[in-house]
Design a protein around this motif. Structure first.
Motif, PDB file in Angstrom:
ATOM      1  N   UNK A   9       0.933  -1.426   0.047  1.00 42.94           N
ATOM      2  CA  UNK A   9       0.190   0.078   0.091  1.00 42.94           C
ATOM      3  C   UNK A   9       1.001   1.420  -0.106  1.00 42.94           C
ATOM      4  N   UNK A  10       1.812   1.427   1.079  1.00 43.85           N
ATOM      5  CA  UNK A  10       2.591   2.561   0.896  1.00 43.85           C
ATOM      6  C   UNK A  10       4.149   2.383   0.634  1.00 43.85           C
ATOM      7  N   UNK A  11       4.471   1.072   0.187  1.00 47.30           N
ATOM      8  CA  UNK A  11       5.850   0.807  -0.270  1.00 47.30           C
ATOM      9  C   UNK A  11       7.014   0.923   0.739  1.00 47.30           C
ATOM     10  N   UNK A  12       6.739   1.166   1.804  1.00 52.88           N
ATOM     11  CA  UNK A  12       7.778   1.473   2.738  1.00 52.88           C
ATOM     12  C   UNK A  12       8.167   0.029   3.313  1.00 52.88           C
ATOM     13  N   UNK A  13       9.630  -0.204   3.663  1.00 49.90           N
ATOM     14  CA  UNK A  13       9.923  -1.577   4.105  1.00 49.90           C
ATOM     15  C   UNK A  13       9.824  -1.645   5.681  1.00 49.90           C
ATOM     16  N   UNK A  14       9.149  -0.766   6.326  1.00 45.21           N
ATOM     17  CA  UNK A  14       9.018  -1.009   8.026  1.00 45.21           C
ATOM     18  C   UNK A  14       7.953  -2.003   8.135  1.00 45.21           C
ATOM     19  N   UNK A  15       8.125  -3.262   7.663  1.00 45.17           N
ATOM     20  CA  UNK A  15       6.997  -4.335   8.046  1.00 45.17           C
ATOM     21  C   UNK A  15       7.402  -5.513   8.945  1.00 45.17           C
ATOM     22  N   UNK A  16       6.464  -6.210   9.294  1.00 48.06           N
ATOM     23  CA  UNK A  16       6.927  -7.410  10.287  1.00 48.06           C
ATOM     24  C   UNK A  16       5.877  -8.375   9.997  1.00 48.06           C
ATOM     25  N   UNK A  17       6.050  -9.490  10.423  1.00 52.50           N
ATOM     26  CA  UNK A  17       5.226 -10.815  10.530  1.00 52.50           C
ATOM     27  C   UNK A  17       4.434 -11.031  11.749  1.00 52.50           C
ATOM     28  N   UNK A  18       3.245 -11.096  11.659  1.00 49.85           N
ATOM     29  CA  UNK A  18       2.255 -11.175  12.911  1.00 49.85           C
ATOM     30  C   UNK A  18       1.314 -12.422  12.576  1.00 49.85           C
ATOM     31  N   UNK A  19       1.628 -13.271  12.980  1.00 51.02           N
ATOM     32  CA  UNK A  19       0.899 -14.718  12.865  1.00 51.02           C
ATOM     33  C   UNK A  19       0.806 -15.086  11.392  1.00 51.02           C
ATOM     34  N   UNK A  20      -0.233 -15.015  10.772  1.00 51.57           N
ATOM     35  CA  UNK A  20      -0.271 -15.507   9.186  1.00 51.57           C
ATOM     36  C   UNK A  20      -0.483 -14.248   8.298  1.00 51.57           C
ATOM     37  N   UNK A  21       0.079 -12.895   9.009  1.00 50.22           N
ATOM     38  CA  UNK A  21      -0.048 -12.022   8.118  1.00 50.22           C
ATOM     39  C   UNK A  21       1.130 -11.038   8.067  1.00 50.22           C
ATOM     40  N   UNK A  22       1.469 -10.229   7.213  1.00 52.16           N
ATOM     41  CA  UNK A  22       2.520  -9.041   7.295  1.00 52.16           C
ATOM     42  C   UNK A  22       1.709  -7.897   7.783  1.00 52.16           C
ATOM     43  N   UNK A  23       2.434  -7.071   8.570  1.00 52.56           N
ATOM     44  CA  UNK A  23       1.790  -6.078   8.980  1.00 52.56           C
ATOM     45  C   UNK A  23       2.786  -4.754   8.634  1.00 52.56           C
ATOM     46  N   UNK A  24       2.383  -3.704   8.193  1.00 50.25           N
ATOM     47  CA  UNK A  24       3.063  -2.470   7.841  1.00 50.25           C
ATOM     48  C   UNK A  24       3.020  -1.570   9.208  1.00 50.25           C
ATOM     49  N   UNK A  25       4.077  -1.333   9.906  1.00 52.23           N
ATOM     50  CA  UNK A  25       4.093  -0.452  10.996  1.00 52.23           C
ATOM     51  C   UNK A  25       4.065   1.006  10.603  1.00 52.23           C
ATOM     52  N   UNK A  26       4.132   1.368   9.506  1.00 49.24           N
ATOM     53  CA  UNK A  26       3.823   2.840   9.108  1.00 49.24           C
ATOM     54  C   UNK A  26       2.229   3.218   8.886  1.00 49.24           C
ATOM     55  N   UNK A  27       1.815   2.478   7.976  1.00 47.77           N
ATOM     56  CA  UNK A  27       0.539   2.874   7.399  1.00 47.77           C
ATOM     57  C   UNK A  27      -0.502   1.617   8.208  1.00 47.77           C
ATOM     58  N   UNK A  28      -0.277   0.721   8.878  1.00 49.79           N
ATOM     59  CA  UNK A  28      -0.862  -0.212   9.624  1.00 49.79           C
ATOM     60  C   UNK A  28      -1.817  -1.196   8.669  1.00 49.79           C
ATOM     61  N   UNK A  29      -1.485  -1.267   7.325  1.00 47.24           N
ATOM     62  CA  UNK A  29      -2.102  -2.188   6.313  1.00 47.24           C
ATOM     63  C   UNK A  29      -1.594  -3.570   6.770  1.00 47.24           C
ATOM     64  N   UNK A  30      -2.390  -4.557   6.613  1.00 45.74           N
ATOM     65  CA  UNK A  30      -2.267  -5.968   6.728  1.00 45.74           C
ATOM     66  C   UNK A  30      -2.424  -6.777   5.686  1.00 45.74           C
ATOM     67  N   UNK A  31      -1.643  -7.595   5.153  1.00 43.77           N
ATOM     68  CA  UNK A  31      -1.853  -8.716   4.062  1.00 43.77           C
ATOM     69  C   UNK A  31      -1.244 -10.083   4.460  1.00 43.77           C
ATOM     70  N   UNK A  32      -2.109 -11.311   3.740  1.00 46.38           N
ATOM     71  CA  UNK A  32      -1.562 -12.526   4.153  1.00 46.38           C
ATOM     72  C   UNK A  32      -0.326 -12.862   3.820  1.00 46.38           C
TER      73      UNK A  32
END
Length: 113
Positions: A9-32
């Motif tokens: 969504x925001x193309x930033x690389x500040x993401x992490x794994x949370x369970x079965x999803x990836x989460x973006x720490x900057x915009x809060x977007x989650x995807x499987x």
């Protein structure tokens, strides 16, 4: 541990794994994590011949079926249009025939038209 890709969504690389999803720490977007297939990664609904079924497909009944709550049976060759897949269930679909509404049918008695 899978490496977290950039946020779609925001193309930033500040993401992490949370369970079965990836989460973006900057915009809060989650995807499987299983996002490569596009659709739900585990369940593929197939008819009696092994053809994949999708929402909106048309199927044909291959055997006479008794319908609970109705005195009218579904005859072999009955067409069911605009089917809906049952979430997390590869053995059932929902649909309507010309005479009977609100059917839930097993895929082993259907073939793709």
């Amino acid at each position: 541990m899978p490496t977290a890709p950039a946020c779609p969504q925001c193309t930033l690389e500040n993401t992490y794994a949370d369970g079965a999803n990836f989460v973006c720490a900057d915009c809060g977007f989650e995807w499987p994590m299983a996002g490569e297939g596009g659709e739900d990664a585990g369940v593929t609904v197939r008819d009696s011949n092994g053809n994949a079924l999708a929402n909106g497909d048309t199927v044909v009944v291959i055997k006479d079926l008794k319908v609970k709550g109705s005195s009218i049976p579904l005859k072999q060759g009955t067409v069911i249009r605009n089917i809906r897949l049952v979430e997390d269930d590869a053995e059932h679909i929902e649909g309507n025939s010309d005479k009977i509404k609100g059917l839930v049918l097993k895929t082993i008695y259907l073939r793709k038209a």
